[in-house]
Motif scaffolding. Structure first.
Motif, PDB file in Angstrom:
ATOM      1  N   ALA A   1       0.858  -1.184   0.000  1.00  0.00           N
ATOM      2  CA  ALA A   1       0.000   0.000   0.000  1.00  0.00           C
ATOM      3  C   ALA A   1       0.890   1.228   0.000  1.00  0.00           C
ATOM      4  CB  ALA A   1      -0.913   0.004   1.223  1.00  0.00           C
ATOM      5  N   VAL A   2       0.803   2.014  -1.055  1.00  0.00           N
ATOM      6  CA  VAL A   2       1.574   3.256  -1.147  1.00  0.00           C
ATOM      7  C   VAL A   2       0.690   4.400  -0.666  1.00  0.00           C
ATOM      8  CG1 VAL A   2       2.774   4.856  -2.673  1.00  0.00           C
ATOM      9  CG2 VAL A   2       2.951   2.378  -3.059  1.00  0.00           C
ATOM     10  N   GLU A   3       1.150   5.117   0.333  1.00  0.00           N
ATOM     11  CA  GLU A   3       0.372   6.197   0.942  1.00  0.00           C
ATOM     12  C   GLU A   3       1.157   7.493   0.882  1.00  0.00           C
ATOM     13  OE1 GLU A   3      -1.937   3.329   4.159  1.00  0.00           O
ATOM     14  OE2 GLU A   3      -0.233   4.544   4.835  1.00  0.00           O
ATOM     15  N   THR A   4       0.456   8.573   0.637  1.00  0.00           N
ATOM     16  CA  THR A   4       1.055   9.902   0.575  1.00  0.00           C
ATOM     17  C   THR A   4       0.237  10.817   1.461  1.00  0.00           C
ATOM     18  OG1 THR A   4       1.685   9.485  -1.717  1.00  0.00           O
ATOM     19  CG2 THR A   4       1.807  11.753  -0.954  1.00  0.00           C
ATOM     20  N   GLU A   5       0.861  11.427   2.438  1.00  0.00           N
ATOM     21  CA  GLU A   5       0.128  12.274   3.381  1.00  0.00           C
ATOM     22  C   GLU A   5      -0.712  13.308   2.644  1.00  0.00           C
ATOM     23  OE1 GLU A   5      -0.367  12.208   6.559  1.00  0.00           O
ATOM     24  OE2 GLU A   5       0.834  10.387   6.822  1.00  0.00           O
TER      25      GLU A   5
ATOM     26  N   ARG B   1      -9.089  15.159  -5.553  1.00  0.00           N
ATOM     27  CA  ARG B   1      -8.778  14.213  -6.624  1.00  0.00           C
ATOM     28  C   ARG B   1      -7.275  14.142  -6.845  1.00  0.00           C
ATOM     29  NH1 ARG B   1     -11.983  14.326 -12.299  1.00  0.00           N
ATOM     30  NH2 ARG B   1     -13.463  13.195 -10.962  1.00  0.00           N
ATOM     31  N   GLN B   2      -6.792  12.927  -7.049  1.00  0.00           N
ATOM     32  CA  GLN B   2      -5.365  12.704  -7.256  1.00  0.00           C
ATOM     33  C   GLN B   2      -5.097  12.375  -8.728  1.00  0.00           C
ATOM     34  OE1 GLN B   2      -3.098  12.769  -4.346  1.00  0.00           O
ATOM     35  NE2 GLN B   2      -5.003  13.785  -3.705  1.00  0.00           N
ATOM     36  N   SER B   3      -3.961  12.799  -9.211  1.00  0.00           N
ATOM     37  CA  SER B   3      -3.497  12.411 -10.544  1.00  0.00           C
ATOM     38  C   SER B   3      -2.489  11.284 -10.384  1.00  0.00           C
ATOM     39  CB  SER B   3      -2.833  13.601 -11.250  1.00  0.00           C
ATOM     40  OG  SER B   3      -3.776  14.635 -11.464  1.00  0.00           O
ATOM     41  N   PRO B   4      -2.767  10.112 -10.964  1.00  0.00           N
ATOM     42  CA  PRO B   4      -1.834   8.981 -10.792  1.00  0.00           C
ATOM     43  C   PRO B   4      -0.439   9.329 -11.299  1.00  0.00           C
ATOM     44  CG  PRO B   4      -3.904   8.245 -11.741  1.00  0.00           C
ATOM     45  CD  PRO B   4      -3.946   9.744 -11.754  1.00  0.00           C
ATOM     46  N   ARG B   5       0.533   9.155 -10.429  1.00  0.00           N
ATOM     47  CA  ARG B   5       1.930   9.408 -10.794  1.00  0.00           C
ATOM     48  C   ARG B   5       2.783   8.523  -9.895  1.00  0.00           C
ATOM     49  NH1 ARG B   5      -0.162  13.398  -7.741  1.00  0.00           N
ATOM     50  NH2 ARG B   5       1.011  14.070  -5.903  1.00  0.00           N
TER      51      ARG B   5
ATOM     52  N   ASN C   1     -21.536  15.247  -7.358  1.00  0.00           N
ATOM     53  CA  ASN C   1     -22.075  15.766  -8.615  1.00  0.00           C
ATOM     54  C   ASN C   1     -20.964  16.272  -9.540  1.00  0.00           C
ATOM     55  OD1 ASN C   1     -24.180  16.318 -10.395  1.00  0.00           O
ATOM     56  ND2 ASN C   1     -24.389  18.426  -9.686  1.00  0.00           N
ATOM     57  N   THR C   2     -19.929  15.460  -9.671  1.00  0.00           N
ATOM     58  CA  THR C   2     -18.816  15.800 -10.563  1.00  0.00           C
ATOM     59  C   THR C   2     -18.987  15.029 -11.869  1.00  0.00           C
ATOM     60  OG1 THR C   2     -17.443  13.995  -9.710  1.00  0.00           O
ATOM     61  CG2 THR C   2     -17.334  16.101  -8.536  1.00  0.00           C
ATOM     62  N   ASP C   3     -17.899  14.863 -12.591  1.00  0.00           N
ATOM     63  CA  ASP C   3     -17.949  14.058 -13.812  1.00  0.00           C
ATOM     64  C   ASP C   3     -17.882  12.564 -13.501  1.00  0.00           C
ATOM     65  OD1 ASP C   3     -15.359  14.148 -12.884  1.00  0.00           O
ATOM     66  OD2 ASP C   3     -14.440  14.250 -14.865  1.00  0.00           O
ATOM     67  N   GLY C   4     -18.011  12.203 -12.232  1.00  0.00           N
ATOM     68  CA  GLY C   4     -17.993  10.808 -11.818  1.00  0.00           C
ATOM     69  C   GLY C   4     -16.810  10.503 -10.917  1.00  0.00           C
ATOM     70  N   LEU C   5     -16.909   9.392 -10.195  1.00  0.00           N
ATOM     71  CA  LEU C   5     -15.802   8.931  -9.361  1.00  0.00           C
ATOM     72  C   LEU C   5     -14.880   8.060 -10.210  1.00  0.00           C
ATOM     73  CD1 LEU C   5     -17.639   7.962  -6.036  1.00  0.00           C
ATOM     74  CD2 LEU C   5     -16.592  10.137  -6.662  1.00  0.00           C
ATOM     75  N   HIS C   6     -13.583   8.275 -10.062  1.00  0.00           N
ATOM     76  CA  HIS C   6     -12.595   7.589 -10.891  1.00  0.00           C
ATOM     77  C   HIS C   6     -11.592   6.817 -10.042  1.00  0.00           C
ATOM     78  CE1 HIS C   6     -14.041  10.837 -13.487  1.00  0.00           C
ATOM     79  NE2 HIS C   6     -13.531  10.221 -14.539  1.00  0.00           N
ATOM     80  N   TYR C   7     -11.022   5.810 -10.652  1.00  0.00           N
ATOM     81  CA  TYR C   7      -9.798   5.179 -10.188  1.00  0.00           C
ATOM     82  C   TYR C   7      -8.956   4.951 -11.434  1.00  0.00           C
ATOM     83  CZ  TYR C   7     -11.801   0.811 -11.984  1.00  0.00           C
ATOM     84  OH  TYR C   7     -12.339  -0.141 -12.798  1.00  0.00           O
TER      85      TYR C   7
ATOM     86  N   ASP D   1     -10.249   9.400  -7.024  1.00  0.00           N
ATOM     87  CA  ASP D   1     -11.255  10.089  -6.210  1.00  0.00           C
ATOM     88  C   ASP D   1     -11.490   9.341  -4.907  1.00  0.00           C
ATOM     89  OD1 ASP D   1     -12.082  12.283  -7.909  1.00  0.00           O
ATOM     90  OD2 ASP D   1     -12.924  10.765  -9.246  1.00  0.00           O
ATOM     91  N   PRO D   2     -11.686  10.066  -3.813  1.00  0.00           N
ATOM     92  CA  PRO D   2     -12.135   9.404  -2.587  1.00  0.00           C
ATOM     93  C   PRO D   2     -13.565   8.919  -2.785  1.00  0.00           C
ATOM     94  CG  PRO D   2     -12.209  11.779  -2.321  1.00  0.00           C
ATOM     95  CD  PRO D   2     -11.571  11.534  -3.660  1.00  0.00           C
ATOM     96  N   GLY D   3     -13.983   7.984  -1.946  1.00  0.00           N
ATOM     97  CA  GLY D   3     -15.340   7.459  -2.037  1.00  0.00           C
ATOM     98  C   GLY D   3     -15.440   6.174  -2.813  1.00  0.00           C
ATOM     99  N   VAL D   4     -14.402   5.833  -3.590  1.00  0.00           N
ATOM    100  CA  VAL D   4     -14.392   4.557  -4.302  1.00  0.00           C
ATOM    101  C   VAL D   4     -13.990   3.471  -3.311  1.00  0.00           C
ATOM    102  CG1 VAL D   4     -13.328   3.220  -6.148  1.00  0.00           C
ATOM    103  CG2 VAL D   4     -13.854   5.648  -6.512  1.00  0.00           C
ATOM    104  N   VAL D   5     -14.815   2.436  -3.201  1.00  0.00           N
ATOM    105  CA  VAL D   5     -14.544   1.337  -2.263  1.00  0.00           C
ATOM    106  C   VAL D   5     -14.285   0.069  -3.072  1.00  0.00           C
ATOM    107  CG1 VAL D   5     -15.359   0.027  -0.280  1.00  0.00           C
ATOM    108  CG2 VAL D   5     -16.062   2.412  -0.568  1.00  0.00           C
ATOM    109  N   LEU D   6     -13.060  -0.386  -3.017  1.00  0.00           N
ATOM    110  CA  LEU D   6     -12.639  -1.567  -3.768  1.00  0.00           C
ATOM    111  C   LEU D   6     -12.914  -2.827  -2.962  1.00  0.00           C
ATOM    112  CD1 LEU D   6     -11.059  -2.798  -6.214  1.00  0.00           C
ATOM    113  CD2 LEU D   6      -8.979  -2.481  -4.831  1.00  0.00           C
ATOM    114  N   GLN D   7     -13.555  -3.812  -3.612  1.00  0.00           N
ATOM    115  CA  GLN D   7     -13.817  -5.087  -2.951  1.00  0.00           C
ATOM    116  C   GLN D   7     -12.963  -6.223  -3.502  1.00  0.00           C
ATOM    117  OE1 GLN D   7     -17.923  -6.262  -2.606  1.00  0.00           O
ATOM    118  NE2 GLN D   7     -18.657  -4.170  -2.348  1.00  0.00           N
ATOM    119  N   LYS D   8     -12.732  -6.206  -4.814  1.00  0.00           N
ATOM    120  CA  LYS D   8     -12.124  -7.377  -5.432  1.00  0.00           C
ATOM    121  C   LYS D   8     -11.611  -6.999  -6.806  1.00  0.00           C
ATOM    122  CE  LYS D   8     -13.637 -12.147  -6.509  1.00  0.00           C
ATOM    123  NZ  LYS D   8     -14.659 -13.133  -6.150  1.00  0.00           N
TER     124      LYS D   8
END
Length: 979
Positions: A809-813, A839-843, A875-881, A941-948
């Motif tokens: 798990a890579v975490e950034t404060e 929102r984070q930009s993957p890098r 109410n954005t353009d959607g939640l992303h991962y 985006d926060p709010g995305v809950v990964l199960q599998k």
């Protein structure tokens, strides 16, 4: 019980010292004991009971609650303590109860510096419990319960009741009270409050099938004789708010209902379609055809008249007023040619309703609690520019299936009225009503209400609980969490469940009962019972349907074992809270498994077809038997009708009028024996099929065993024999007699299998020497060796991974990864926190989860990501991962792509997501070579809950839950504990 829960939660919070001592906490903070310790206050000892004192000038609700405390002490000790009101005759030991500024005795204690109330004075619903030596002349020892306001005092009283051993569910779930000879209060100062959420309560709804006939039989209607039981329950749970039942009834029809609600301390409100407490449901008889249409643009005067009359009658009491307008009984508002005209009309409604409120309530309009509920289509008005007065609370709704539709943006200016949440444990509507049993795991409730709390939706929380029963456990959780969310992190949820079980049934079986409660609600949460069908779970792939049913029966059998062991006085409570829902759901899932087998067997002409038809009938009758015991026999028939809600035989969203058994097939079975063969992983049968019968692959990592079913298509039994072509392949049993069918198990001796991919035949010989050949494919690669694996290994064309089993798990404060135990359909959920992060930009250094795996091939693969069906709540353009393999650029995935039709219109994408309780998103990736790879799941985006996550290399088969988890060996980096 709240005491125990909050204590255990505090122990898991890292910075314990930052928390003020919660007066109801357990262990060190548990202030009631049965054994005397130095400095203890003797509430009850060897028949000597401390007297209870309350001033008659205190609130009526406080005086009444003291009488409940008196009754509770009798329930525990068998003895009734004296209640002294305005007595000038002090006793040796007294419990002094009162409200600051309302009780002269409490005020005198404050003036004499016997107690210090600076931590609660002037605060909302707070209280102090403290042992005080010589509090007043003539009293040697006092126990003080002082409240900041009416409900603060009442909560303090009921907190003591809970600590001495009276469950809030003692009446509503028949939870027995353990007898104790002595009760001592430990020295110290115990504080609670103010609650994090100001108004916390329930909505009685969809009550027509169970609660209404029960109420009619027991009380003659929804009158005050019924509602006082609801009021008391809410106060014992430290709730303060109620939306009453609305189907064909009006709360104010019995004038004692609102009067007693106010006396008890319950703040009344009304649902999203009941403006200013008025119920326009035709069945309630308050809005009649003679009054004209319920349409504000053409019939404003008549609508205002009934609202005016309602506020005139009930404005004297403490209420939260719903403002706005919808149609008659939960329908869309009529009037206005387009949405802009409807918005303008609603703003006129706000103005008129607020004028009515100030006409009868002697407060500034900004001081009168009001709530606007953008439920269903009403949210479209808000999105189109509707201006809601700033002092009005906006109560955001979920989508009726436990997924919050909208929340305040953290970057927006906070509203004076702040926000709230209307949540559902019960729903009458599409795509399928769910009203029978609890199908809402507290883990998802925690995740969604945590989301709401962090987004400032903390003024009002209401949960739709249907008939109240059988939602006892999730109701407790919802209200406990609303009281103190900061003290209940995700990792405390297993312990919360255990402590709730302990409160109802004692410590001996608490851990086992908690496991049962967690699992049966988790299993029900996969797919609600009303939505089950014969083909919900796969009959042929991954043994899915059988495993689902077996898992249900494991907990049902354990529940039955405990039921047979507990004392007789606990059996009624246990049946309704644990045994019935567990057994009934196991039975129902087996019913659909049997139905699925019946249809499959009929298609294959199996002799066992008619047996499975009879089994469906037996299970259907068992369902009725279990419900009948709940209604007619349990607790002497006290809860008759509570399990009348239909749940079998749905053909649309609307419940059937009665349970209907699924239609089964029966066949004529010929006399002569005829062999058929079926194999795991296929719904075909041989020798009918011309293609080869090939079992799923065996490998040394999973060391699988697979089944072959030899079945009879005739009445006469026959003998069979199986001969493997290789010595390292075995079948058990290898021979025998078939009456109807027999399952054979194929195993591999891994000490003897040659390296590489091997194929071996198994020849099954039946009547008349006819045979069927089944092929076994055994994959024994040179590498990686099972003991050298680092991560997951591909098997049968896929890699299936539970979210929490990441390699790194890579975490950034300030962002961390949080595992929510038991959230989701299989194992757990993982989500980034804080949930208010940007929102984070993957890098290269951004937050992500990494999963090591070994793939045996190259080429294009599909990555199936299983996430909770979370709504686009900002109410954005959607939640992303984002997803990537190795060093490839991350692919952005929008979990709300092309979702343009609102959920209240029941679009297919939403119907499937909530019915399945999952969203499965797919991205394609190119794997250049076999070997070790790293899959990266990136936070966007926060709010995305990964199960599998399932990597499909070409072998994923159809199933509901997806392939079971692949073989893996690794040590994961610990995840975050939450924000």
């Amino acid at each position: 019980m709240r005491a125990d829960i909050i204590k255990i939660v505090l122990t898991v919070v890292l910075c314990l010292s930052c928390f003020q001592c919660e007066g109801f906490a357990a262990g060190r903070d548990q202030y009631v004991d049965n054994v005397y310790g130095e400095g203890d206050f003797p509430l009850a000892q060897k028949g000597n009971l401390a007297a209870l004192y309350v001033d008659s000038r205190d609130y009526t609700g406080v005086v009444r609650a003291v009488k409940d405390l008196q009754a509770d002490i009798k329930r525990v000790t068998g003895e009734t303590p004296e209640i002294a009101q305005d007595s000038t005759n002090p006793q040796k030991n007294m419990v002094l109860i009162g409200t600051i500024g309302k009780s002269p005795v409490i005020d005198k204690l404050i003036e004499g510096r016997k107690i210090d109330v600076t931590q609660i004075k002037g605060k909302w619903e707070s209280f102090l419990i403290q042992v005080v030596p010589e509090p007043l002349p003539g009293i040697e020892f006092g126990l003080i319960i002082a409240g900041s306001d009416k409900r603060g005092t009442i909560y303090g009283i009921y907190d003591l009741s809970a600590q001495i051993g009276v469950s809030p569910w003692y009446w509503w779930a028949d939870v027995p009270v353990e007898r104790k000879d002595a009760l001592f209060i430990k020295p110290g100062k115990y504080l609670q409050g103010p609650p994090a959420v100001k108004y916390r309560g329930i909505f009685i709804n969809d009550e027509g099938w169970a609660l209404a006939p029960w109420v009619g039989e027991k009380f003659g209607g929804f009158n005050h004789e019924f509602y006082v039981h609801v009021f008391e329950l809410l106060l014992r749970l430290k709730a303060n708010h109620l939306w009453p039942g609305m189907w064909g009834k009006y709360f104010g029809d019995d004038p004692m209902n609102p009067k007693l609600a106010d006396e008890y301390g319950i703040v009344m409100g009304s649902a999203h379609c009941e403006p200013l407490l008025f119920n326009n449901d035709p069945g309630a008889g308050k809005w009649t055809a003679e009054m004209g249409p319920w349409r504000y643009d053409t019939n404003r005067d008549n609508i205002c008249k009934v609202l005016d009359k309602t506020v005139a009658e009930r404005g004297q009491y403490e209420n939260v007023y719903t403002v706005g307008l919808r149609g008659v009984h939960d329908t869309q508002m009529t009037g206005g040619e387009n949405i802009q005209e409807q918005v303008a009309l609603l703003e006129k409604v706000f103005k008129d309703q607020r004028e009515i409120l100030t006409k009868y309530i002697n407060k500034k309009i900004t001081d009168i609690p009001q709530v606007f509920i953008p439920y269903k289509e009403v949210q479209d008005y808000y999105d189109s520019g509707l201006k809601v007065p700033d002092d009005v609370t906006i109560m955001w709704s979920d989508d009726n299936w436990g997924n919050i539709r909208r929340l305040p943006n953290p970057e927006d200016k906070p509203r004076a009225g702040r926000g709230g949440v209307y949540y559902h444990y019960d729903f009458h509507g599409g795509p399928r009503s769910y009203e029978w049993l609890n199908t809402s795991p507290i883990q998802r409730t925690w995740e969604q209400m945590h989301l709401a709390y962090r987004h400032r939706a903390d003024r009002i929380w209401i949960v739709n609980v249907g008939d109240i029963k059988p939602m006892e456990f999730p109701i407790s959780f919802f209200l406990d969490y609303a009281w103190a969310p900061e003290t209940m992190p995700a990792e405390s949820l297993p312990e919360y469940t255990k402590l709730w079980a302990k409160q109802q049934f004692g410590p001996k079986y608490a851990a086992d009962i908690a496991d049962i409660l967690t699992k049966y609600t988790k299993y029900n949460g996969r797919r609600k019972p009303e939505s089950l069908a014969a083909d919900t779970y796969s009959l042929s792939n991954y043994r899915e349907a059988e495993i689902v049913v077996n898992d249900y029966y494991k907990i049902a059998d354990k529940a039955e074992e405990i039921y047979n062991s507990i004392p007789a006085e606990y059996k009624d409570a246990y049946y309704q809270l644990v045994l019935y829902p567990t057994k009934a759901c196991a039975n129902l899932n087996e019913l659909y498994l049997a139905h699925g087998k019946n249809l499959l067997y009929a298609q294959q002409g199996r002799a066992g077809t008619n047996y499975m038809a009879r089994r469906v009938k037996e299970l259907f009758e068992k369902d009725a038997e279990l419900s009948n015991y709940y209604n007619k026999e349990m607790a002497g028939g006290k809860w008759n009708h509570m399990m009348d809600t239909t749940h079998i035989g749905y053909t649309s969203w609307n419940p059937p009028r009665r349970n209907r058994m699924p239609r089964v097939r029966e066949i004529d079975v010929p006399a002569a024996a005829e062999m058929g063969v079926a194999i795991e992983g296929s719904d075909k049968w041989w020798p009918k099929e011309s293609s080869d019968a090939i079992l799923p692959e065996f490998d040394p990592y999973n060391r699988q065993k697979y089944y072959i079913e030899v079945f009879n298509r005739g009445q006469a039994p026959f003998d069979f024999q199986v001969k493997p072509a290789q010595s390292w392949l075995s079948v058990t049993p290898a021979q025998g007699k078939i009456e109807k069918q027999l399952r054979l198990w194929v195993n591999v001796d891994w000490q003897m299998v040659p390296t590489g991919t091997n194929r071996a035949a198994l020849t099954i010989t039946g009547p008349d020497g006819k045979n069927v050949t089944v092929q076994a494919v055994v994959k024994n690669p040179e590498s990686p060796k099972p003991d050298m694996v680092n991560g997951f290994v591909e098997s049968n064309g896929c890699v299936s991974m539970e979210a929490e089993h990441y390699t790194k798990a890579v975490e950034t404060e300030p962002i961390k990864w949080l595992v929510v135990p038991d959230l989701g359909r299989t194992l757990s959920g993982v989500t980034p926190v804080p949930v208010t992060a940007k929102r984070q930009s993957p890098r290269s250094n951004s937050p992500r989860l990494e999963y090591n795996m070994y793939l045996f091939g190259s080429g294009t693969v599909k990555v199936n990501v299983y996430v909770c069906p979370t709504q686009n709540f900002l109410n954005t353009d959607g939640l992303h991962y984002a997803v990537s393999f190795d060093d490839e650029p991350p692919q952005m995935v929008n979990i709300h792509e092309n979702e343009t039709v609102p959920d209240w219109q029941y679009p297919p994408y939403w119907n499937q997501a909530v019915s399945d309780n999952i969203k499965i998103l797919v991205s394609e990736h190119l794997i250049n070579k076999p070997g070790e790879h790293v899959l990266k799941f990136w936070m966007v985006d926060p709010g995305v809950v990964l199960q599998k996550i399932v990597v499909d290399t070409g072998g994923v088969k159809s199933s509901y839950l997806g392939p079971p988890e692949s073989f893996h060996k690794q040590t994961a980096v610990a995840s975050a504990s939450g924000d």
